[in-house]
Motif scaffolding. Sequence first.
Motif, mmCIF file in Angstrom:
data_model
loop_
_atom_site.group_PDB
_atom_site.id
_atom_site.type_symbol
_atom_site.label_atom_id
_atom_site.label_comp_id
_atom_site.label_asym_id
_atom_site.label_seq_id
_atom_site.Cartn_x
_atom_site.Cartn_y
_atom_site.Cartn_z
ATOM 1 N N HIS A 186 -3.929 4.770 -1.473
ATOM 2 C CA HIS A 186 -4.775 5.704 -0.726
ATOM 3 C C HIS A 186 -4.766 7.010 -1.513
ATOM 4 C CE1 HIS A 186 -6.078 7.618 3.305
ATOM 5 N NE2 HIS A 186 -6.157 8.550 2.371
ATOM 6 N N LYS B 124 0.850 -1.200 0.000
ATOM 7 C CA LYS B 124 0.000 0.000 0.000
ATOM 8 C C LYS B 124 0.877 1.238 0.000
ATOM 9 C CE LYS B 124 -3.665 2.598 2.266
ATOM 10 N NZ LYS B 124 -4.488 2.873 3.434
ATOM 11 N N HIS C 135 -10.564 2.225 0.179
ATOM 12 C CA HIS C 135 -11.573 3.023 0.921
ATOM 13 C C HIS C 135 -12.155 4.181 0.117
ATOM 14 C CE1 HIS C 135 -8.005 5.369 1.780
ATOM 15 N NE2 HIS C 135 -7.578 4.579 2.765
HETATM 16 ZN ZN ZN Z 1 -5.647 4.632 3.535
#
Ligand code: ZN
Length: 513
Positions: free
Chosen positions: A193, A161, A250
Motif C-alpha cells: 500500500h 501485504k 489499489h
Molecule cells: Zn491498502
Amino acid sequence: MADSTVYDLVITNGVCVTASDIAAYDIGIRGEKIALLAPSGSLATASTKRLIDAEGGYVMPGGVDCHVHLQEPSMFGKGSSADSFETGTRSAIAGGTTTLVAFAPQQRTEPSLLSALDVAHSLARDNCYCDYGFHLLVGNAGDQALSEISSLPSRGITSLKIYMTYEALQLRDHEILSVLAEARANKVLTMIHAENGDVLTWLTERLEKRGLVAPRYHAHSRPQLLEDEATNRAIALATLVAQTPILLVHISDTGATKRIREAQTRGQPVFAETCPQYLFLTREEHLDAPHGFEAAKHVCSPPPRDAAAQAVIWTGLRNGTFAVLSSDHCPFNFDDDVTGKKTCISEEFPVGRFRHIPNGLPGVETRLPLTFSATDRRDKLPLTKFVEVTSTNAAKLYGLYPKKGAMMPGMSDADLVVWYPNVGSPKRPAGLDDLTITNSMLHHDVDYTPYEGKRVTNWPRYTVLRGKVVWDRDGEGIVGGKGYGQFIEREASVLNDIWQRVEEDGPFDEDKL
Ligand code: ZN
Ligand code: URP
Ligand code: ZN
C-alpha cells in the motif's frame, strides 16, 4: 446399480470467454471439475443430472478477487468491518466471484504472523459461500514475524501485504526492506500500500488547524503526489533487494501508474492492481459535491481521483500496466456511530472528522457487473481483457492457476459465471434494460453501496462453484450453502515466471550492491 449419467452439469449454448479466446462451446462438468469443452449444442442432449441453457450468453471462469477485507478489527480509522466471512462471501457469489483472498491481519501489538493466521482460519472455517485464501497483513515486522515468513508457503500462504501509511500499520523503510528480503527468500509476493504516511499526517494536522475536517478533506490530505512518491520509493526498495517481485495495490494516480509502467518496461517484476472505485468514482462527484456527511460513503485510500486520472487508470487496465482489478472490498456501515463511518462524529466535530473515518468501500458484489458493463464500449475494455484482469491474472499472480481462473478440462475447477444474453438478443429478459444498482439488491451486510443508482448492462445469471450452482438469479438467488466454500492452499505465483527469474538471479547479497 452404477450411475450411468455422464455429467453432473452441462452448460449448453454459451459463448465461452477466457483470457485468450471467445468461442461458442458446451461445457460438461463432472464432480467439481470441468470435464469437456465440446462444439456448441453438442451436449444439449447429453446424459446429465442438470442442464443449463445459456441461451447465447457469455460463460466465463468465476471471478477471482484477491483484495477483500472481512471481519477485520479497527485498523483504518475507528470502525470495524461490517461484513463477516459469511456475509462477504455470500455477496461475492451473487456478483459472480467464486474465489476471494482476504487478509489475516497481524496487529502492531502482536509479534506473531502465525497466530494471526490461526485467528483468520477460525473466523472463516465453515462460514464461507465461496472458496477463499489469506494474505498475511504484516503490522509488526519484528524478529518473530520475519522468521515466520518462511513457514507461510507450507500453510498455503504465498503473499503478504505491508503498509506505507496508517498509524496502526505503517512500516518504516528499513522494516519494508527486511520484509522484502525475507519474502524474496521464500517466494512470497509482497503487496504494498503505497502512500506516504508521514506527509499525509502532516497535511492532516495542517487541515485540522484550519478547521477543515469534513469528509471531503480526506482527498486534500492524500494528494496524488503522495502515491506517486511512495510508489517510486517502493519500486526503489524492491530494486535494492535484488529486484524482489512486488505488487502495488489499489493504484489510483497518474504519476504512480507512470512509475509502474516504466519499471515494467525496464523488465522489473513490478505488478499492479487497480479497483472499480478508480474507474467509476471521481473526487469531484463523490467527495467534493455531496452535502454534509454523505461524502464519507466514498472515503477510501487512496481516494477517488479526478477524471484525468480516471482515464489514465482505464488505459493502464487496457495496456497491461495493471495485471488485476480487485474490489478492495473494505466494508463499513454508513449510518452507524459504533462501528461505521459515523464513529468520527462527535459534539466537537458535528460534521465528522475525516482523519477518523474508517477508510474503505464495499464492492465485492458489484466489481464484475460494473466492469462487465464497460466491455460493450470499445474504448474501455475488451472481453478477454475483462476475464484476464478479473479472474485469470489474479489466479496466476496468487498461485491459484489453473485450478482457478481458467476453463481447462481436467485441470480447472468448474467455477463459472453465466451472464444473460447480450443487448439485442431476443432471449434477453426485458427487465435487464434498465438494471440499476441499489443497495437493497445486494447481499453484503452493509447499509449502502457507493454505486447506488448506477446503471449496468448485465448481471451474473448463474454462478457455479466446483460444479454446484450457488447463485441462481431467476430462481432462489443464493442457493449455495454456507460452509461449501473451501480454504485453498496457494502455490507460488506463476505470472510472468517471476520466481524462476529470481532463482536465476540468485539470493540477495549486499556484497553485490
Ligand atoms: Zn491498502
Ligand atoms: O480505503 C481502503 N482502501 N481501505 C482498505 C484498507 C486498505 O488499505 O486496503
Ligand atoms: Zn485493502
